[in-house]
Design an enzyme around this catalytic site. Structure first.
Site, short mmCIF file in Angstrom:
data_model
loop_
_atom_site.label_atom_id
_atom_site.label_comp_id
_atom_site.label_asym_id
_atom_site.label_seq_id
_atom_site.Cartn_x
_atom_site.Cartn_y
_atom_site.Cartn_z
N SER A 168 0.81 -1.23 -0.23
CA SER A 168 -0.11 -0.06 0.05
C SER A 168 0.74 1.20 -0.05
O SER A 168 1.69 1.29 -0.95
CB SER A 168 -1.16 -0.23 1.04
OG SER A 168 -1.94 0.75 0.83
N ASP A 369 -8.52 -6.19 -5.07
CA ASP A 369 -8.43 -4.90 -4.45
C ASP A 369 -8.98 -3.70 -5.28
O ASP A 369 -8.58 -3.77 -6.39
CB ASP A 369 -6.87 -4.84 -4.08
CG ASP A 369 -6.78 -3.30 -3.35
OD1 ASP A 369 -7.55 -2.85 -2.82
OD2 ASP A 369 -5.37 -2.95 -3.65
N HIS A 431 -6.43 -6.86 -1.05
CA HIS A 431 -5.39 -5.76 -0.91
C HIS A 431 -4.00 -6.43 -0.08
O HIS A 431 -2.96 -6.08 -0.19
CB HIS A 431 -5.94 -4.51 -0.22
CG HIS A 431 -5.08 -3.52 0.15
ND1 HIS A 431 -4.78 -2.52 -0.74
CD2 HIS A 431 -4.36 -2.95 1.37
CE1 HIS A 431 -3.77 -1.54 -0.44
NE2 HIS A 431 -3.71 -2.03 0.94
#
Length: 607
Positions: A168, A369, A431
Site C-alpha cells: 500500500s 483490491d 489488498h
C-alpha cells in the site's frame, strides 16, 4: 503532564544498550514447541523530538545457501507493521485475542524478518506530538539512522542480503528508503565502513504512481461489473472520472501524491453503492462492510490484534519503553494527517534509477483490491521507462509474455518479467495478498530471493510456470532453537556414521578386488615364466619386479571405468551389501526454468 514529559526526556538514558536488552524471553499465548529467537524494542532516531522507532525481529528458521534479511513495512501513512506481523507474513496468527498459532506462509523460513512501525508515532513507535513527519525524505533519513543503530546492536546481520517489502502506501516509503540506503552506501565507500547489500524490493498492491493509478478506479469498477453501463451509477462515476482526468492534466498534478478530485471517484462510488447500511469493502470487492467503514473493519483478525497488543504482559514481553503511554493502535490519525508529502514527488520516479543500479524489484497485486488495484499497477509499469525500454518491452514492439502460474495444482496467478522488474498477479486475492494466499506469497518471496534448498531437504511445494515445474522452495522442520540445534547435532552424527559405514563397505570391496587381482597375477606369472611375448613384442618375463610391470602397463593409457566388464564386477558383489547402501545419488527431474526474479493518502490509513 510534567512527569510524562520528564519521562520522555529521560527515556534515552534508560533505553536498551545491548542486544540482550532487546531479547524476547517469552511471548504470551505462543503455541507449544521450540520458542522462536526474537528481539524487540525501541531505537531512538531523533533525540531532539524523542523520536523512537519500534521493531520486532525474528531469526530465520533455516539458512538456504546465504543469509538474508527481509524488512516489512505497512502503509497508511501511519499504520502499524504489526498488521503484517499478525495477519500476513509473520510467524504467528491470532486465533483469538490471547492465543497464537503458526502461520503456514511465514516469511521467516529462509530469511530473518524485521518489522518496523514507521514513521515515528505509528503503532508502538513514538515522538513528541508536534514533531510528526511531513515528507518522504525525512522518513527515509530516520529509517537509515534506525538501521545504523540496529546493525550496531546486531552486527551479525549487517552483511545479510537485504530486501525491503511492504504494501500500500509503503509503495512510497520503500523506494525512498532504498534510495537513502544507496546514498549512505556511496558515502561509506568514500569514507570507509560496511555497505549494506541491498538486493531487492517487493511492493504489494502499492500506491506508487497516483497519476497512473487514480484513473484505474473507474476502469476497475467497470471491469468488475460494479457499475453497469447505462445506469445512473455508471454515468455519475464516469463524470467524476472525467473531472479527475482533467485535473491530472493541469501543471504539476502528475507529481502530486494526493489529488482531491480523483479521491472523489472512489469515495462517491462507495457512497452511491451503499444499501441497507452496507457498502463495498474497498480492499476486497467480494465483501461488504458497514456503512462509512467500507473495509476499515477488515480483515476479521483485526478485532483480536488490538486487545492482544494492549495487554500489559505482551507490552512487557516486547520491551516497550514505559515512556510510550498511549498504547498500540492500528493506524495513527495524527501521523496520517501530518504526513502530507506536499514537497515529495511520487516514488515511481525513483524506481527506474533503482532498477538500473542493479536492484531487483517485484510488484505484486491481489486482483480483488479496489483502492490500489492491479489495473493501476499494470498501467504504471506500462508507462515506465527503465534500462532502455518502456514497460515490459523486450525489444521494439515485442513484449515479455505473461506466464500462467499454478500452485499445487490450482491456478494461482500470472508472472511477467523484464529487465530486473517482475510483476505477479494473484488470483482471488485482496489488498493484503499474504492474508489470502500465505503459502503462495511465500513461494513468490523464495523465488525472488533465489532461495536454494538443495542442501536442506524437506517436502517441496508444487509450483509451476506454464506447466513447467519450478525449483524446490518449501521445507519443513524445527526453528532455530535449542531443540533445533540438538536435532541438527544428531543429524550430523547420523550422517557421519552413515558415511563411515559406506567408506568401510567401499574399502571391503577394494580389498576383495585387490586379493583376486593379486591371486590372478601370481597364477599368470607362474604360467608365463618361460617367455610370454607382449603386444609390443617385448619379453615380459625379463621384468624383475611387480612395480615395473605396472609401470609398463600405465605407459599406455589411463584405465577408464568402461574398461571393466560389468559381468566381472557383478561377480564381486557381496550379497550382504544392497545397491542402495552405496548409491551416491539419483537423477533430478527438476528443470532449469527459473523466474528471477496505499493505504493511500486518501480516506483510510490502511494496513
Amino acid at each position: 503532564m510534567l512527569l510524562s514529559a520528564l519521562s520522555l526526556l529521560l527515556s534515552p538514558l534508560v533505553s536498551a544498550s545491548s542486544a540482550a536488552d532487546y531479547y524476547v524471553r517469552s511471548l504470551p499465548g505462543a503455541p507449544e514447541g521450540p520458542f522462536l529467537k526474537m528481539h524487540a524494542g525501541h531505537i531512538e532516531v531523533d533525540p531532539d523530538t524523542n523520536g523512537n522507532l519500534f521493531f520486532w525481529h525474528f531469526q530465520n528458521r533455516h539458512i538456504a545457501n546465504r543469509q538474508r534479511t527481509v524488512i516489512w513495512l505497512n502503509g497508511g501513512p501511519g499504520c502499524s507493521s504489526m498488521d503484517g506481523a499478525f495477519m500476513e507474513v509473520g510467524p504467528y496468527r491470532l486465533q483469538d485475542d490471547h492465543t497464537l498459532k503458526y502461520n503456514e506462509g511465514r516469511w521467516d523460513e529462509f530469511a530473518n524478518l524485521l518489522f518496523v512501525d514507521n514513521p515515528v508515532g505509528t503503532g508502538f513507535s513514538y515522538a513528541n506530538t508536534n514533531s510528526y513527519l511531513h515528507e518522504l525524505d525525512e522518513m527515509a533519513a530516520h529509517f537509515v539512522i534506525f538501521l545504523e543503530k540496529f546493525f550496531e546492536l546486531f552486527p551479525e546481520y549487517a552483511n545479510d542480503d537485504l530486501y525491503i517489502a511492504g504494501e500500500s502506501y509503503a509503495g512510497q516509503h520503500i523506494p525512498y528508503i532504498a534510495k537513502a540506503i544507496q546514498d549512505r552506501n556511496k558515502g561509506i565507500t568514500e569514507n570507509g565502513g560496511t555497505k549494506w547489500p541491498l538486493k531487492g524490493l517487493l511492493i504489494g498492491n502499492g500506491w506508487i504512481s497516483p497519476a497512473d493509478q487514480y484513473p484505474s478506479y473507474f476502469k476497475f469498477i467497470e471491469r468488475e461489473g460494479l457499475a453497469k453501463p447505462g445506469t445512473s451509477l455508471h454515468h455519475n462515476i464516469n463524470a467524476l472520472n472525467e473531472v479527475c482526468l482533467s485535473k491530472l492534466e493541469t501543471p504539476g498534478a502528475k507529481n502530486k501524491l494526493d489529488v482531491g478530485a480523483c479521491e472523489l471517484v472512489l469515495q462517491q462510488f462507495l457512497d452511491l453503492t451503499t444499501e441497507d447500511h452496507q457498502c463495498y469493502n474497498m480492499y476486497d470487492v467480494r465483501l461488504k462492510d458497514e456503512a462509512k467503514s467500507c473495509g476499515m473493519n477488515w480483515p476479521p483478525d483485526l478485532k483480536n490484534i488490538e486487545p492482544y497488543l494492549q495487554r500489559p504482559d505482551v507490552v512487557k514481553a516486547l520491551n516497550i519503553n514505559p515512556a510510550k503511554k498511549s498504547g498500540w493502535t492500528e493506524c495513527a490519525g495524527m501521523v496520517h494527517m501530518a504526513f502530507t508529502a506536499k514537497n515529495s514527488i511520487p516514488s515511481v520516479h525513483l524506481l527506474p534509477g533503482l532498477i538500473e543500479s542493479g536492484i531487483n524489484v517485484l510488484l505484486f497485486s491481489g486482483d480483488k483490491d479496489l483502492i490500489c488495484n492491479h489495473i493501476g499497477t499494470e498501467t504504471l509499469i506500462h508507462n515506465m521507462d527503465w534500462k532502455g525500454g518502456t514497460g515490459f518491452e523486450t525489444s521494439p514492439g515485442v513484449w515479455a509474455p505473461r506466464h500462467d502460474w499454478s500452485f499445487e495444482g490450482e491456478p494461482a496467478g500470472i508472472y511477467q518479467s523484464a529487465r530486473n522488474l517482475t510483476y505477479v498477479l494473484f488470483y482471488n486475492s485482496s489488498h493484503m495478498v499474504p492474508f489470502d494466499n500465505p503459502r503462495q506469497s511465500r513461494d513468490m518471496l523464495d523465488r525472488f530471493m533465489k532461495v536454494d534448498i538443495a542442501s536442506i531437504g524437506g517436502q517441496p511445494s508444487d509450483s509451476r510456470i506454464d506447466g513447467e515445474k519450478l525449483p524446490q522452495t518449501a521445507v519443513g522442520g524445527q526453528a532455530n532453537s535449542t531443540a533445533a540445534e540438538q536435532n541438527e547435532k544428531e543429524r550430523l552424527k547420523q550422517t557421519e556414521m552413515h558415511a563411515y559405514t559406506k567408506s568401510g563397505e567401499a574399502v571391503l570391496i577394494i580389498v576383495i578386488i585387490g586379493v583376486i587381482a593379486w591371486g590372478f597375477f601370481i597364477w599368470r606369472s607362474r604360467r608365463t615364466r618361460r617367455g610370454y611375448k607382449g603386444v609390443s613384442n617385448n619379453d615380459m618375463s625379463d621384468s624383475t619386479s611387480v612395480l615395473s610391470r605396472f609401470q609398463n602397463k600405465h605407459s599406455g593409457r589411463d584405465v577408464e571405468a568402461g574398461d571393466f566388464d560389468e559381468a566381472e564386477l557383478d561377480q564381486l558383489h557381496s550379497p550382504s551389501i544392497e545397491r542402495e547402501d552405496y548409491a551416491v545419488g539419483e537423477a533430478s527431474d527438476d528443470d532449469d526454468h527459473i523466474i528471477s526474479h496505499p493505504e493511500t493518502g486518501g480516506n483510510r490509513q490502511s494496513s
